[in-house]
Scaffold this motif. Structure first.
Motif, short mmCIF file in Angstrom:
data_model
loop_
_atom_site.label_atom_id
_atom_site.label_comp_id
_atom_site.label_asym_id
_atom_site.label_seq_id
_atom_site.Cartn_x
_atom_site.Cartn_y
_atom_site.Cartn_z
N SER A 3 57.22 -22.37 -51.22
CA SER A 3 58.06 -23.52 -51.75
C SER A 3 59.05 -23.25 -52.59
CB SER A 3 57.01 -24.69 -52.51
OG SER A 3 56.04 -25.08 -51.78
N ALA A 4 60.31 -24.10 -52.59
CA ALA A 4 61.49 -23.53 -53.45
C ALA A 4 62.25 -24.89 -53.69
CB ALA A 4 62.15 -22.33 -52.48
N VAL A 5 63.13 -24.58 -54.66
CA VAL A 5 64.31 -25.59 -54.68
C VAL A 5 65.60 -24.79 -54.73
CG1 VAL A 5 63.04 -27.39 -56.16
CG2 VAL A 5 64.06 -25.12 -57.37
N HIS A 6 66.67 -25.43 -54.33
CA HIS A 6 67.77 -24.87 -53.96
C HIS A 6 68.92 -25.73 -54.49
CE1 HIS A 6 68.03 -27.26 -50.40
NE2 HIS A 6 66.83 -26.89 -50.26
N ALA A 7 70.12 -25.09 -54.47
CA ALA A 7 71.49 -25.84 -54.67
C ALA A 7 72.51 -25.22 -53.97
CB ALA A 7 71.80 -26.06 -56.25
N SER A 8 73.29 -25.89 -53.42
CA SER A 8 74.31 -25.44 -52.63
C SER A 8 75.92 -26.02 -53.17
CB SER A 8 74.32 -25.41 -51.02
OG SER A 8 73.26 -24.73 -50.64
N LEU A 9 76.80 -25.18 -53.26
CA LEU A 9 78.12 -25.42 -53.76
C LEU A 9 78.98 -25.08 -52.51
CD1 LEU A 9 78.39 -24.48 -57.12
CD2 LEU A 9 78.17 -26.70 -56.60
N GLY A 10 79.89 -25.77 -52.01
CA GLY A 10 81.01 -25.61 -50.82
C GLY A 10 82.21 -26.08 -51.02
N ARG A 11 83.08 -25.44 -50.57
CA ARG A 11 84.54 -25.90 -50.52
C ARG A 11 84.95 -25.43 -49.25
NH1 ARG A 11 88.70 -29.18 -52.67
NH2 ARG A 11 90.71 -27.85 -52.57
N ILE A 12 85.69 -26.33 -48.46
CA ILE A 12 86.39 -25.85 -47.12
C ILE A 12 87.95 -26.50 -47.23
CG2 ILE A 12 86.23 -28.34 -45.95
CD1 ILE A 12 85.56 -26.50 -43.42
N GLN A 13 88.92 -25.67 -46.94
CA GLN A 13 90.45 -25.84 -46.90
C GLN A 13 90.83 -25.91 -45.50
OE1 GLN A 13 93.02 -22.64 -47.74
NE2 GLN A 13 93.71 -23.53 -49.54
N ASN A 14 91.23 -27.09 -45.07
CA ASN A 14 91.80 -27.37 -43.84
C ASN A 14 93.36 -27.39 -43.76
OD1 ASN A 14 89.52 -28.10 -42.27
ND2 ASN A 14 89.25 -29.92 -43.58
N ARG A 15 93.96 -26.68 -42.76
CA ARG A 15 95.30 -26.38 -42.66
C ARG A 15 96.00 -26.88 -41.35
NH1 ARG A 15 96.49 -20.47 -45.64
NH2 ARG A 15 95.61 -21.17 -47.89
N GLY A 16 97.12 -27.22 -41.16
CA GLY A 16 97.89 -27.44 -40.04
C GLY A 16 97.15 -28.50 -39.38
N GLY A 17 96.68 -29.52 -39.98
CA GLY A 17 95.98 -30.75 -39.19
C GLY A 17 94.55 -30.46 -38.81
N ALA A 18 93.88 -29.48 -39.31
CA ALA A 18 92.48 -29.27 -39.06
C ALA A 18 91.78 -30.37 -39.65
CB ALA A 18 92.05 -27.71 -39.56
N ALA A 19 90.52 -30.68 -39.18
CA ALA A 19 89.77 -31.91 -39.56
C ALA A 19 88.37 -31.48 -39.57
CB ALA A 19 90.14 -33.17 -38.94
N ILE A 20 87.93 -30.29 -40.14
CA ILE A 20 86.48 -29.65 -40.03
C ILE A 20 85.84 -30.13 -41.43
CG2 ILE A 20 84.98 -27.78 -39.81
CD1 ILE A 20 87.06 -26.61 -37.99
N ALA A 21 84.67 -31.01 -41.26
CA ALA A 21 83.92 -31.32 -42.42
C ALA A 21 83.12 -30.23 -43.01
CB ALA A 21 83.07 -32.40 -42.10
N LEU A 22 82.95 -30.29 -44.50
CA LEU A 22 82.29 -29.02 -45.05
C LEU A 22 80.98 -29.04 -44.60
CD1 LEU A 22 81.76 -27.04 -47.49
CD2 LEU A 22 81.58 -29.25 -48.94
N ASP A 23 80.01 -30.19 -44.59
CA ASP A 23 78.85 -30.20 -44.03
C ASP A 23 78.45 -30.53 -42.55
OD1 ASP A 23 79.95 -32.74 -44.79
OD2 ASP A 23 77.93 -33.64 -44.53
N ALA A 24 77.89 -29.64 -41.95
CA ALA A 24 77.47 -29.80 -40.28
C ALA A 24 77.29 -31.37 -40.12
CB ALA A 24 76.35 -28.98 -39.95
N GLY A 25 77.85 -32.03 -39.44
CA GLY A 25 77.56 -33.31 -38.94
C GLY A 25 78.17 -34.45 -39.74
N GLY A 26 78.98 -33.65 -40.72
CA GLY A 26 79.67 -34.81 -41.68
C GLY A 26 80.86 -35.16 -41.05
#
Length: 361
Positions: free
Chosen positions: A319-342
Motif C-alpha cells: 500500500s502507498a499514497v502518492h502525489a504527482s505534479l505536472g506541467r505541459i507546454q504546447n507550442r505551435g497549435g499543439a493541443a495535448i492534454a497533461l493527463d492521459a485521456g484528458g
C-alpha cells in the motif's frame, strides 16, 4: 455470460486449482485511484476537478496467471488480466473483459510462446527505462498508444538468455474492438483475400545487467477497412522505433529514450518523442521520481514539453499514497492534454496535480 458471472467463475476455478500439485494458479490485482485538478481544460481556460478513469500512478487491474509442469522442463502457461476503471467499476481497454491479457502458451529453457491478446515489444522495451511509467502525467499523454501497446490475435515469443532478452509478436488482426479510444481502434483483420489488413509485427532486443540496461524495438501496424486513426487501407502503416536505456546508481536510477514514429496513410506524419527521468529511493518509505519529455511533430511548429514530479510514501509493501505534479507546454497549435485521456484548450499550456492511494493484492 456477463462480465460479473465470468469473473466469479474464474475466481472459483482459481480457488480449486491452487491445490493441484503440478499446477499453480495465482490471483492478483491492483487498485489505484486519485483526485486530480488541471487548468485550461477547455478553450475558455476553465479548470476541472475529477477522478480519472485511466490511471493514477498505475492502471487498476485484476488478473489470473498460472502454469502446469508438463515434464522435461516444459510448462503450460496462461494469463488473464482485466483493466478496471476504478472510479466507476467499468472494464477498460475498449470494454474488453480481459483487455490487458488473454493468452495461453508453452515455456521451456528456449523461451516462451504465447497465443492470444498480449503486450507487444513496444510495451516491454520502454518498461525499465521509463521512470514515471503509466502515471496520470507521463509520456502516455504524449503518445496514448504506449500504455496500450497490446495486440489481439497474436503469436508472441520471449526468450531470456542471461543478460540478453529477445522478443517478437505477430498479429493476424491487431485490434478487434471498435469501442473507440487508443485501446480500441477497430482493425480486426483476418480478412480473406487481404493478407496484410490489420497485421502487426513487433520485435525487441534488450540487454540487462544489475547496474544498467538498454533495449531497442520495432513496431509496425497496418491499416484495414474501417480502422481508426486514418489507417483505413492495408497499405497504410504506423511505425515506431525505440531506443531506451537505464542505469542504477545505488538508491538512484536514471532512465531515458527516444521513440521515432512514422505514419504513412492519406497524409504522412513524422514525430519524435524523447524522455529522460530519475528516481531516488530514500532510506525510509519515501520515493521521489521526476521526468522531462518532449514530443516534436516534424515539419510543423507543434511541440509539447512535459515535466512531471511524483512523490510516493509506502505505507507497507503493498500500500502507498502518492502525489504527482505536472506541467505541459504546447507550442505551435499543439493541443495535448497533461493527463492521459484528458482535455486541453488548443495551444494552451496546462498544469495539474493528483493525490491518490494504491493497494496491491
Amino acid at each position: 455470460m456477463n462480465h460479473t458471472t465470468a469473473v466469479a467463475a474464474l475466481l472459483a476455478a482459481g480457488c480449486c486449482c491452487t491445490g493441484a500439485q503440478a499446477q499453480q494458479v495465482t490471483m492478483y490485482g491492483l487498485l489505484d485511484l486519485g483526485v486530480a485538478y488541471t487548468t485550461n481544460a477547455n478553450a475558455g481556460g476553465d479548470s476541472v476537478f475529477k477522478m480519472p478513469s485511466l490511471t493514477a500512478s498505475l492502471p487498476s487491474r485484476i488478473g489470473f496467471r498460472g502454469s502446469e509442469e508438463l515434464g522435461g522442463g516444459t510448462q503450460a502457461i496462461f494469463a488473464l488480466e482485466t483493466g478496471i476503471g476504478a472510479d466507476t467499476g467499468t472494464t477498460g481497454q475498449g470494454n474488453r473483459l480481459f483487455g490487458r491479457a488473454a493468452w495461453v502458451g508453452l515455456k521451456n529453457h528456449y523461451g516462451q510462446l504465447m497465443l492470444g491478446r498480449q503486450v507487444n515489444m513496444t510495451f516491454l522495451a520502454t518498461a525499465k527505462a521509463d521512470i514515471i511509467g503509466p502515471n496520470i502525467f507521463s509520456i502516455s499523454s504524449l503518445d496514448l498508444y504506449l500504455p496500450n501497446a497490446r495486440s489481439d490475435n497474436a503469436i508472441g515469443y520471449l526468450g531470456v538468455f542471461k543478460e540478453l532478452t529477445v522478443g517478437a509478436t505477430y498479429s493476424f488482426g491487431r485490434d478487434a474492438s471498435s469501442a473507440g479510444g487508443p485501446a480500441a481502434t477497430g482493425c480486426a483483420g483476418e480478412v480473406a483475400g487481404n493478407a496484410r489488413a490489420c497485421r502487426q509485427v513487433t520485435g525487441m532486443l534488450a540487454w540487462d545487467t544489475k547496474t544498467w540496461g538498454a533495449s531497442a524495438s520495432y513496431d509496425q501496424l497496418r491499416g484495414g477497412p474501417g480502422a481508426a486513426n486514418g489507417l483505413t487501407r492495408a497499405a497504410d502503416t504506423d511505425r515506431r522505433i525505440s531506443l531506451n536505456g537505464y542505469a542504477v546508481l545505488g538508491p538512484a536510477k536514471i532512465g531515458g529514450g527516444a521513440i521515432e514514429r512514422s505514419i504513412d496513410a492519406a497524409s504522412a506524419t513524422r514525430q519524435g518523442l524523447y524522455y529522460l527521468g530519475a528516481a531516488y529511493t530514500f532510506d525510509g518509505p519515501w520515493q521521489l521520481d521526476a521526468q522531462l519529455s518532449r514530443l516534436d511533430v516534424r515539419h510543423t511548429a507543434r511541440v509539447s514539453n512535459l515535466a512531471v514530479l511524483r512523490a510516493t510514501y509506502h505505507l507497507s509493501r503493498r500500500s502507498a499514497v502518492h502525489a504527482s505534479l505536472g506541467r505541459i507546454q504546447n507550442r505551435g497549435g499543439a493541443a495535448i492534454a497533461l493527463d492521459a485521456g484528458g482535455t486541453v484548450g488548443a495551444g494552451l499550456n496546462q498544469s495539474g496535480v493528483l493525490v491518490g492511494v494504491r493497494h496491491m493484492f
